[in-house]
Design a protein around this motif. Structure first.
Motif, mmCIF file in Angstrom:
data_model
loop_
_atom_site.group_PDB
_atom_site.id
_atom_site.type_symbol
_atom_site.label_atom_id
_atom_site.label_comp_id
_atom_site.label_asym_id
_atom_site.label_seq_id
_atom_site.Cartn_x
_atom_site.Cartn_y
_atom_site.Cartn_z
ATOM 1 N N ALA A 1 16.599 66.355 25.983
ATOM 2 C CA ALA A 1 17.456 67.422 25.483
ATOM 3 C C ALA A 1 17.864 67.165 24.038
ATOM 4 N N PHE A 2 18.221 65.936 23.724
ATOM 5 C CA PHE A 2 18.620 65.609 22.353
ATOM 6 C C PHE A 2 17.447 65.695 21.387
ATOM 7 N N ALA A 3 16.242 65.376 21.858
ATOM 8 C CA ALA A 3 15.065 65.508 20.997
ATOM 9 C C ALA A 3 14.878 66.961 20.576
ATOM 10 N N GLY A 4 15.108 67.890 21.506
ATOM 11 C CA GLY A 4 15.045 69.305 21.146
ATOM 12 C C GLY A 4 16.104 69.679 20.142
ATOM 13 N N LEU A 5 17.288 69.075 20.266
ATOM 14 C CA LEU A 5 18.366 69.331 19.311
ATOM 15 C C LEU A 5 17.986 68.832 17.922
ATOM 16 N N VAL A 6 17.344 67.665 17.863
ATOM 17 C CA VAL A 6 16.905 67.124 16.575
ATOM 18 C C VAL A 6 15.875 68.045 15.926
ATOM 19 N N GLU A 7 14.977 68.594 16.723
ATOM 20 C CA GLU A 7 13.981 69.516 16.171
ATOM 21 C C GLU A 7 14.635 70.745 15.564
ATOM 22 N N ARG A 8 15.683 71.237 16.209
ATOM 23 C CA ARG A 8 16.363 72.440 15.700
ATOM 24 C C ARG A 8 17.328 72.116 14.580
ATOM 25 N N HIS A 9 17.910 70.916 14.620
ATOM 26 C CA HIS A 9 18.910 70.508 13.627
ATOM 27 C C HIS A 9 18.557 69.105 13.147
ATOM 28 N N PRO A 10 17.692 68.983 12.155
ATOM 29 C CA PRO A 10 17.191 67.666 11.730
ATOM 30 C C PRO A 10 18.259 66.696 11.248
ATOM 31 N N SER A 11 19.452 67.183 10.944
ATOM 32 C CA SER A 11 20.516 66.263 10.510
ATOM 33 C C SER A 11 21.083 65.455 11.677
#
Length: 427
Positions: A207-217
């Motif tokens: 789930a967090f990997a998907g968040l990183v993809e959407r929000h690279p910061s």
């Protein structure tokens, strides 16, 4: 005692299955649940999708009770969320059991009537008494047997690497969660640390990997007490969704979305404007905003203090079961079906079932609990042949090795299935 009910503690998947099995045997049964509805713990992780399909999540006795009442099971190949499991199955099952299920009834103790755990004289002739706390006050329920299916959800393991909270862990409690997060927006643009190596941790990492993809910061660091990152059985897992979870987490690490820090056993949490995690070796992970601790659970045994339990010194599981599930030996997922014989204690007619029966061992499946309570109910009804009969084949994880040997690499940990990655799966 013959007129007293079997008391089941907990109206979760295994507790309700136990009640269905006991009722089908013609014995009186009462389920005591401290929550206000069935599956109260399950609904706490309502947003998480299970890696077992519906076909493996409905207890046989529950199906036999529900279907004549018009209940139709969901598609057996679909994978429900916690919310769907509770709403579409557990709550209808509790309704079908009717007034056998009591909500708002917290069990705070179990004992032999008039005997503490030290007293032998007359013990065998006395029934069990279940001490219950409700909004109306305290009461005692006399029981012929007690099946504790209360689970371990309320007792998560801490961040501290020695099994106790790290220095400063409790003081930083507003920045630390011990459940799979739901509100992703809270973590956007932050440095998030995930601690744990089981399927709960892998779920959060994906789930967090998907968040990183959407929000690279957003930054994600994965802390492992083991010496290397491991991802489960992949295509060899007989539960495909479970295998795919590990594969997706592995892909996220390889894509650079997750930084891995192996061999990190947290000793202290330092707090300033942000957090710093310090290992027992002095290694530091700095500028941390949030910590997600998914290191498994442990049983709450405090309210069973007057009952004579035979528990393994390491796992806190019944001594007959512990060798079959010990993560220091294997993690194959080939735990043999087991029941009343392995779950027996010196105190007659007291059983830990479901996740609580595993103590601190991981990799529990609902199917295991359903088989446990089928065997227990048969024994309580005097059907020893059925109690001893095996009626379950568990799906293998496709992984192996001694998961308790967290300093060993997968190649050196040995095991029962050849050399593959090892999964430290959490419930």
């Amino acid at each position: 005692m013959s007129e007293s009910p079997v008391v089941v503690v907990g109206a979760g998947p295994v507790g309700l299955a136990a009640a269905a099995e006991v009722a089908e045997r013609g014995l009186p049964v009462v389920v005591l649940e401290r929550g206000e509805h069935a599956g109260a713990a399950v609904t706490r992780w309502h947003h998480v999708r299970l890696f077992s399909p519906w076909s493996k999540l409905v207890a046989p006795a529950a199906r036999r009770l529900l279907e004549p009442l018009g209940w139709r099971p969901p598609n057996g190949e679909d994978y429900p969320t916690g919310d769907e499991w509770a709403r579409l199955y557990l709550r209808p099952l509790a309704e079908a059991l009717g007034d056998r299920v009591r909500f708002g009834a917290e069990v705070v103790g179990v004992a032999r009537r008039g005997r503490d755990r030290v007293v032998d004289a007359g013990r065998d002739a006395e029934p069990l008494t279940v001490h219950v706390r409700t909004a109306a006050g305290e009461e005692r329920v006399t029981a012929r047997a007690v099946i504790d299916a209360s689970g371990t959800w309320g007792s998560p393991n801490p961040l501290g690497g020695d099994g106790l909270p790290a220095i400063g862990e409790q003081a930083a409690g507003d920045r630390i969660t011990y459940r799979i997060p739901n509100a992703a927006d809270r973590y956007v643009g932050k440095h998030v640390v995930v601690a744990g190596a089981g399927h709960s941790a892998l779920t959060a990492l994906v789930a967090f990997a998907g968040l990183v993809e959407r929000h690279p910061s957003t930054r994600v660091t994965w802390l492992l007490r083991r010496g290397a990152a491991v991802f489960g059985g992949g295509d060899a897992d007989q539960l495909p969704a479970r295998g795919a979870l590990g594969s997706r987490a592995k892909a996220a690490v390889e894509a650079g979305h997750i930084a891995v820090v192996p061999g990190f056993r947290t000793f202290a949490v330092e707090r300033d404007e942000r957090l710093t995690l310090v290992s027992s070796d002095g290694e530091r992970v700095e500028a941390v905003d949030e910590v997600v601790v998914l290191t498994g659970f442990r049983p709450d045994l405090t309210w069973l203090s007057e009952i004579r339990l035979a528990l393994d010194a390491t796992l806190q599981a019944p001594v007959g079961l512990a060798p079959l599930i010990d993560p220091n030996v294997h993690s194959c997922g080939t735990v043999p079906p087991h029941g009343v014989r392995e779950l027996a204690h010196p105190e007659p007619n007291v059983f830990l079932a479901g996740m609580k029966s595993y103590g601190r061992a991981p990799t529990f499946l609902a199917l295991t609990g359903y088989e446990q309570v089928r065997s227990i109910a048969a024994a309580l009804a005097g059907d020893r042949e059925a109690a001893e009969r095996v009626e379950l084949v568990l799906p293998e994880t496709g992984v192996c090795g001694g998961t308790g040997l967290f300093d060993a690499s997968p190649a050196s940990s040995g095991g029962c299935c050849g050399v593959q990655d090892v999964s430290l799966s959490a419930p």
